[in-house]
Design a protein around this motif. Structure first.
Motif, PDB file in Angstrom:
ATOM      1  N   LEU A 134       0.843  -1.191   0.000  1.00 54.88           N
ATOM      2  CA  LEU A 134       0.000   0.000   0.000  1.00 54.88           C
ATOM      3  C   LEU A 134       0.883   1.248   0.000  1.00 54.88           C
ATOM      4  CD1 LEU A 134      -3.275   0.623   1.785  1.00 54.88           C
ATOM      5  CD2 LEU A 134      -1.417   2.214   2.257  1.00 54.88           C
ATOM      6  N   TYR A 135       1.963   1.221   0.789  1.00 52.52           N
ATOM      7  CA  TYR A 135       2.878   2.362   0.815  1.00 52.52           C
ATOM      8  C   TYR A 135       3.565   2.551  -0.533  1.00 52.52           C
ATOM      9  CZ  TYR A 135       2.307   2.028   5.890  1.00 52.52           C
ATOM     10  OH  TYR A 135       1.797   1.974   7.160  1.00 52.52           O
ATOM     11  N   VAL A 136       3.903   1.457  -1.196  1.00 50.59           N
ATOM     12  CA  VAL A 136       4.513   1.556  -2.524  1.00 50.59           C
ATOM     13  C   VAL A 136       3.529   2.221  -3.482  1.00 50.59           C
ATOM     14  CG1 VAL A 136       5.376   0.248  -4.500  1.00 50.59           C
ATOM     15  CG2 VAL A 136       6.071  -0.412  -2.196  1.00 50.59           C
ATOM     16  N   LEU A 137       2.281   1.781  -3.467  1.00 52.10           N
ATOM     17  CA  LEU A 137       1.275   2.311  -4.385  1.00 52.10           C
ATOM     18  C   LEU A 137       0.776   3.701  -4.000  1.00 52.10           C
ATOM     19  CD1 LEU A 137      -0.830  -0.882  -5.116  1.00 52.10           C
ATOM     20  CD2 LEU A 137       0.856   0.200  -6.592  1.00 52.10           C
ATOM     21  N   CYS A 138       0.955   4.097  -2.744  1.00 53.91           N
ATOM     22  CA  CYS A 138       0.478   5.430  -2.348  1.00 53.91           C
ATOM     23  C   CYS A 138       1.323   6.516  -2.990  1.00 53.91           C
ATOM     24  CB  CYS A 138       0.420   5.589  -0.829  1.00 53.91           C
ATOM     25  SG  CYS A 138       1.987   5.933  -0.027  1.00 53.91           S
ATOM     26  N   LEU A 139       2.389   6.141  -3.652  1.00 55.39           N
ATOM     27  CA  LEU A 139       3.178   7.122  -4.386  1.00 55.39           C
ATOM     28  C   LEU A 139       2.423   7.646  -5.606  1.00 55.39           C
ATOM     29  CD1 LEU A 139       6.680   5.490  -4.045  1.00 55.39           C
ATOM     30  CD2 LEU A 139       5.999   7.715  -3.170  1.00 55.39           C
ATOM     31  N   GLY A 140       1.266   7.080  -5.921  1.00 56.65           N
ATOM     32  CA  GLY A 140       0.493   7.595  -7.043  1.00 56.65           C
ATOM     33  C   GLY A 140      -1.005   7.546  -6.840  1.00 56.65           C
ATOM     34  N   LEU A 141      -1.463   6.767  -5.870  1.00 56.48           N
ATOM     35  CA  LEU A 141      -2.901   6.593  -5.676  1.00 56.48           C
ATOM     36  C   LEU A 141      -3.385   7.267  -4.395  1.00 56.48           C
ATOM     37  CD1 LEU A 141      -3.179   2.809  -6.607  1.00 56.48           C
ATOM     38  CD2 LEU A 141      -3.859   4.751  -8.006  1.00 56.48           C
ATOM     39  N   ARG A 142      -4.633   7.703  -4.420  1.00 55.24           N
ATOM     40  CA  ARG A 142      -5.267   8.251  -3.227  1.00 55.24           C
ATOM     41  C   ARG A 142      -5.636   7.109  -2.284  1.00 55.24           C
ATOM     42  NH1 ARG A 142      -7.460  10.776  -7.761  1.00 55.24           N
ATOM     43  NH2 ARG A 142      -7.137  13.025  -7.806  1.00 55.24           N
ATOM     44  N   ARG A 143      -5.804   7.424  -1.000  1.00 57.14           N
ATOM     45  CA  ARG A 143      -6.151   6.406  -0.005  1.00 57.14           C
ATOM     46  C   ARG A 143      -7.430   5.665  -0.388  1.00 57.14           C
ATOM     47  NH1 ARG A 143      -7.682   8.166   6.013  1.00 57.14           N
ATOM     48  NH2 ARG A 143      -9.205   9.264   4.768  1.00 57.14           N
ATOM     49  N   GLY A 144      -8.475   6.383  -0.758  1.00 59.51           N
ATOM     50  CA  GLY A 144      -9.731   5.740  -1.132  1.00 59.51           C
ATOM     51  C   GLY A 144      -9.586   4.846  -2.355  1.00 59.51           C
ATOM     52  N   GLU A 145      -8.727   5.249  -3.298  1.00 56.92           N
ATOM     53  CA  GLU A 145      -8.470   4.426  -4.492  1.00 56.92           C
ATOM     54  C   GLU A 145      -7.785   3.127  -4.090  1.00 56.92           C
ATOM     55  OE1 GLU A 145      -7.978   8.117  -7.680  1.00 56.92           O
ATOM     56  OE2 GLU A 145      -6.178   7.197  -6.827  1.00 56.92           O
ATOM     57  N   LEU A 146      -6.831   3.224  -3.172  1.00 55.69           N
ATOM     58  CA  LEU A 146      -6.126   2.032  -2.701  1.00 55.69           C
ATOM     59  C   LEU A 146      -7.069   1.076  -1.983  1.00 55.69           C
ATOM     60  CD1 LEU A 146      -2.952   3.826  -1.367  1.00 55.69           C
ATOM     61  CD2 LEU A 146      -2.968   2.090  -3.170  1.00 55.69           C
ATOM     62  N   LEU A 147      -7.895   1.625  -1.092  1.00 54.45           N
ATOM     63  CA  LEU A 147      -8.772   0.772  -0.290  1.00 54.45           C
ATOM     64  C   LEU A 147      -9.950   0.226  -1.100  1.00 54.45           C
ATOM     65  CD1 LEU A 147      -8.713   2.703   3.098  1.00 54.45           C
ATOM     66  CD2 LEU A 147      -7.291   0.792   2.336  1.00 54.45           C
ATOM     67  N   GLY A 148     -10.254   0.840  -2.229  1.00 53.63           N
ATOM     68  CA  GLY A 148     -11.306   0.332  -3.107  1.00 53.63           C
ATOM     69  C   GLY A 148     -10.793  -0.580  -4.201  1.00 53.63           C
ATOM     70  N   LEU A 149      -9.483  -0.741  -4.280  1.00 53.14           N
ATOM     71  CA  LEU A 149      -8.868  -1.551  -5.339  1.00 53.14           C
ATOM     72  C   LEU A 149      -9.173  -3.034  -5.153  1.00 53.14           C
ATOM     73  CD1 LEU A 149      -6.917  -1.303  -7.779  1.00 53.14           C
ATOM     74  CD2 LEU A 149      -5.039  -1.666  -6.161  1.00 53.14           C
TER      75      LEU A 149
END
Length: 190
Positions: free
Chosen positions: A13-28
């Motif tokens: 999640l930390y790796v992907l948070c370099l481009g995605l919003r929190r809600g986008e990550l948690l909805g993925l």
């Protein structure tokens, strides 16, 4: 931060948070990720609406996007999938599968504040001061621009609706960058 968080449950999640919003990550969802082709589709976000967690459309039309994943992201997601399979097996009778990439420990949508709890320890161990998890998106923009990626491409990767947002909110110039720019200007004037 990436080295420090390697064993953390939220490393990918930390790796992907370099481009995605929190809600986008948690909805993925896993169906939105293609590790073979190295792409990710942002098609929904997890938001609190009326006191309940709900899956909703992304923030703007430009927020719905396909992101090509660099190898570091594919590797992190591959390892994350393996670890979540073990986690899922440990609680199997109580697992409530929603197909999420970043579920709670029971498979349900994750409370949005949960990643922030471990972020504090990771941030401190990495010496990042008071940087917020969301600030990593700003870091991504700055790094991409420093690498010479055109602003319109950065805007599409990040999912901003307006390039002005990309350039004014996220593009923070360092003192060294300013020094180099003014040195080049000074050299050209001599």
């Amino acid at each position: 931060m990436l080295r420090v968080s390697r064993e953390d449950r939220f490393h990918s999640l930390y790796v992907l948070c370099l481009g995605l919003r929190r809600g986008e990550l948690l909805g993925l969802r896993w169906e939105d990720v293609d590790l073979d082709s190295g792409t990710l589709e942002v098609v929904q976000t997890l938001q609190r609406v009326g006191g309940e967690l709900r899956f909703v459309r992304p923030k703007t039309e430009n927020s719905e996007r396909t992101i090509p994943l660099p190898e570091i992201c594919v590797d992190a997601l591959t390892e994350h999938r393996r670890r979540r399979f073990v986690e899922r097996s440990d609680v199997w009778p109580d697992w409530d599968d929603h197909g999420l990439v970043f579920p709670s420990r029971r498979g349900t949508p994750m409370e949005p504040d949960n990643p922030h709890r471990s972020w504090g320890a990771v941030r401190q161990a990495a010496g990042l001061g008071e940087i917020r998890l969301h600030d990593m998106r700003h870091t991504c923009v700055s790094l991409l621009l420093d690498l010479g990626v055109p602003p319109h491409i950065v805007r599409e990767i990040i999912g901003h609706s307006d390039i002005e947002v990309t350039m004014t909110i996220c593009a923070h110039a360092s003192l060294d960058e300013k020094r180099k720019a003014l040195r080049r200007l000074g050299d050209s004037l001599q």
